[in-house]
Design a protein around this motif. Sequence first.
Motif, short mmCIF file in Angstrom:
data_model
loop_
_atom_site.label_atom_id
_atom_site.label_comp_id
_atom_site.label_asym_id
_atom_site.label_seq_id
_atom_site.Cartn_x
_atom_site.Cartn_y
_atom_site.Cartn_z
N GLN A 355 10.06 43.41 95.01
CA GLN A 355 11.35 42.96 94.48
C GLN A 355 11.52 41.46 94.66
OE1 GLN A 355 14.51 45.35 96.05
NE2 GLN A 355 13.84 47.20 94.99
N GLU A 356 11.07 40.93 95.80
CA GLU A 356 11.17 39.48 96.01
C GLU A 356 10.30 38.72 95.03
OE1 GLU A 356 13.19 37.81 97.96
OE2 GLU A 356 14.14 39.69 98.59
N LYS A 359 11.99 38.46 91.66
CA LYS A 359 13.09 37.47 91.63
C LYS A 359 12.61 36.09 91.17
CE LYS A 359 15.83 39.65 95.30
NZ LYS A 359 16.36 39.49 96.67
N ARG A 360 11.32 35.80 91.33
CA ARG A 360 10.80 34.50 90.89
C ARG A 360 10.93 34.32 89.38
NH1 ARG A 360 5.08 35.02 94.18
NH2 ARG A 360 5.97 35.26 96.28
N GLN A 362 13.50 35.33 87.60
CA GLN A 362 14.91 35.56 87.26
C GLN A 362 15.37 34.69 86.11
OE1 GLN A 362 17.66 36.07 90.58
NE2 GLN A 362 19.16 34.76 89.55
N MET A 387 17.42 44.41 89.89
CA MET A 387 16.86 43.46 90.85
C MET A 387 17.93 42.74 91.67
SD MET A 387 15.77 40.45 88.17
CE MET A 387 15.33 39.22 89.37
N CYS A 388 19.20 43.05 91.41
CA CYS A 388 20.27 42.34 92.10
C CYS A 388 20.41 42.85 93.53
CB CYS A 388 21.59 42.55 91.33
SG CYS A 388 22.97 41.60 92.00
N ASN A 392 21.00 37.33 95.53
CA ASN A 392 21.13 36.73 94.19
C ASN A 392 22.31 37.31 93.40
OD1 ASN A 392 20.17 39.27 93.70
ND2 ASN A 392 18.38 38.65 92.54
#
Length: 1017
Positions: A355-356, A359-360, A362, A387-388, A392
């Motif tokens: 998941q982290e 986030k890249r 996003q 992904m929230c 973020n």
Amino acid sequence: MALSGMRGLSVFISDVRNCQNKEQERLRVDKELGNLRTRFKNEKGLTHYEKKKYVWKMLYVYMLGYDVDFGHMEAVSLISAPKYPEKQVGYIVTSCLLNENHDFLRLAINTVRNDIIGRNETFQCLALTLVGNIGGREFAESLAPDVQKLLISSSVRPLVRKKAALCLLRLFRKNPDVVNVDGWADQMAQLLDERDLGVLTSSMSLLVALVANNHEAYWSCLPKCVRILERLIRNQDVPQEYTYYGIPSPWIQVRTMRALQYFPTIEDPNTRRSLFEVLQRILMGTDVVKNVNKNNASHAVLFEALALVMHLDAEKEMMSQCIALLGKFIAVREPNIRYLGLENMTRMLMVTEVQEIIKRHQAQIITSLKDPDTSIRRRALDLLYGMCDVSNAKDIVEELLQYLSTADFAMREELSLKAAILAEKFAPDLSWYVDVILQLIDKAGDFVSDDIWFRVVQFVTNNEDLQPYAALKARSYLDKPATHETMVKVSAYILGEYGHLLTRRPGCSPKEIFFIINEKLPTVSTSTIPILLSTYAKILMHAQPPDKELQSQIWAIFNKYEGCIDSEIQQRAVEYRALSRKGAALMDVLAEMPKFPERQSSLIKKAEDSEADTAEQSAIKLRTQQQTSNALVVTDQLPANGTQPVGHLGIVKLPSTSNTDDNTSEQGITRENGILTVIDSQPPSTASLDLLGDLLATLDIVGPPSTTHQSEPSVASGLQSGIGADALAIEPVEELAKNVQPIGDIAERFNALIVKDSGVLYEDPYIQIGIKAEWRAHHGRLVLFLGNKNVAPLLSVQAMILSPSHLQIELSLVPETIPPRAQVQCPLEVINRRPSRDLAVLDFSYKFGTHVVNVKLRLPVLLNKFLQPISLSSDEFFQQWRSLSGPPLKLQEVVRGVRPMPLAEMINLLNSLRVMVCPGLDPNTNNLVASTTFYSESTRAMLCLMRIETDPADRSQLRMTIASGDHTLTLELKEFIKEQLVNIPIPSTPMPPQAQPISTPTTATSDPGDLLAGLLN
């Protein structure tokens, strides 16, 4: 026609194709079917060749769509023919005409079995194809063992084994309990060693079905599946015909990886290592190229590999590699690839470790949220939602709020719900949550469900530190000139409960809060008014010592709504008025709301369980609503002495399915089962009559007896003076029917209701039908008042709404009997689906004595009822006017035959039709420029612009230009305004003499410096 040779079929096909119409074709087909019936009657004399010809014709007729209910036996009998052409026809026609339950198929089972176990490969293929296509239970019971033997036989050619595998797959899918696959693991493992890729492809499809049903029995197949993948990825011994755009048999690769996903894990380290090497090669070797076909094949393999990587819970490095590859996909221009990238990245969210990494990407995902393709936007929304988290949430929710202003209407409700859920789940502090929800309501109020603002009220109520901040924010939103009704609800509730916490702030005194809320009162619907009345009562409670001016203004509002037709509003107005006179005791009665009990968020529950009601549940709900009557009957209550008080009306309850019983007593009024009733133990007071007095006075249903009697004919007068209904039976029914004539002109009454919301729709000697309406956006609420004017009941009362397709109208049940001198109130709920000038009709009938009266009345539910006038500045008007260029969005017509009227009267007419004339926008004082907003389910709020050019010398014609963003709305509105201009009554004031006709009205465009007129043209 002679039926000799295959030439007969060609001639028949030509005859059918040359038919000029459907009737000719049917006659030609019927003739041919008659010939076929005659031929089949002499079946004993027919050879296999002749049967073949006739069965071909029969199949062609069937393909044309005609029923063929004969000849089936002849088709089945051809299966046993010794020659291939006849046998082929028998198999083809049988598989087309007969289903798995047909009795004739039993006759063919032995013949089909003989072909399967025979040595003729062509006949074997025909038989396997038939069995696979039909797939019946009897075929499976009788033939599955033979098909299995054929599949694993080493002496049978690959072509037949391939068909046998597909045939067995079909039988297993249709009848898994009949096909015996116990102990088949060894046979399947042997089939996976097959070098022929055709047989391997079919066998792998069969394996996928078997392991999906029971993977435990096929562990021995797992390492062989991995070896198949290794063979294909390394391109070892793969024939050219099985290589698709340089990819070795992508179909086998996909099916093999699909089969591996049914196994829970891979224990053997060597097998696991080999599989991950294969997957690594797939990930490294897949890229986006220009060739679409190669992309489709390579991406099918890639996305199946991604699913397998997730299933096997691969190491983080491989997961990161998958995310990086998907990140490239969501950045390309090709929409299909971008869609697949977003969809598969959403699936990868199930793996916690990545998941982290997701986030890249996003920023790129947010960019996809603005893609022209709505399917890509939806996938991007799903991905952002998934992904929230706390880190973020602020960025994602702010992006969703920004996107909300430009999002499609179809997405706004889902977008609003997801933004609200994310704000609640990941709010860093509650003040931010309040800000988000209020912004949400402000930007997309029409798409914000009640659950959302209910939830923010719960948070504010349960957190004391949040209450002053929430009240201040709610107060600031009410300062906006255009405030959505949902914002009015939540702001009024919060300010009513906690507005007293802001008294030291400028503009937040009780009087100022009352004034700013009261400005919104005329614009809200009946469902919001009770909340505002509660807010006014709370403001009175907190305004201690009492402000006399504020108190009198709020009491005036309570007085106004004590006679409202809505029982909820009426009850609140009566009770708040009585409670507000209790002084300091009001603090105890209207104390602050207690905290809500902690419970699961209704928003999150709604997201988890968003399945709609089934059709059956909807039907049950509809029937329940139809069985509950909402009608109120207003009737005379005679005192004990028998005298009739003039104009005195009470209320009689109709039978109701409700079991609730909430009784309140205040000033001679009781509330029972939701109906307010006047208590008649003493002579009625003025206060008790005011409950419905305003409405009844408007409709003029009941008046002094002398007035009523003078307006009725002698028959009705005789009834009121004591003559029974039986006395009327002497006169023939036909003549009685002629005597029941309407009082007044029905058309004039309807025309009056076009521009008014209350009045009399119909009246005759026995009944008066009044109407009162309220309109809000594309919703309407009407009440029909059915008043019995006589001392005898009206019987067999029936009312039905004949509604056009663009209107959804629900009418409550009408009682079959209206008591003497009583009034029935029947609510109607109206929803406008799209623009149309079609009218709804009320089909109403009743019986009085021997009179049977039936009338069909047009209901005043017209296009203009769903208009809301709007004032535009010069810049706003011309910006919209220029954007709507030409037909069909902008239509112009010269209207002749207009009833002459001064310009001021035309302005009044347009205003009464809910079209606002904007003065000063056209430099020619003889021209009018107007604007309005139309509401419907399909168009939502649609701006409409209008220009009318008149000639002061000839008022009988004008030029009208209408523009809007919907071509249907433009046409319908133009025709509606034209009808009103042509059909309005002739004014009583004399008009100036008419000049000679002109081709088009004069305009102010002759002045080359007149920019405004040029823009309007």
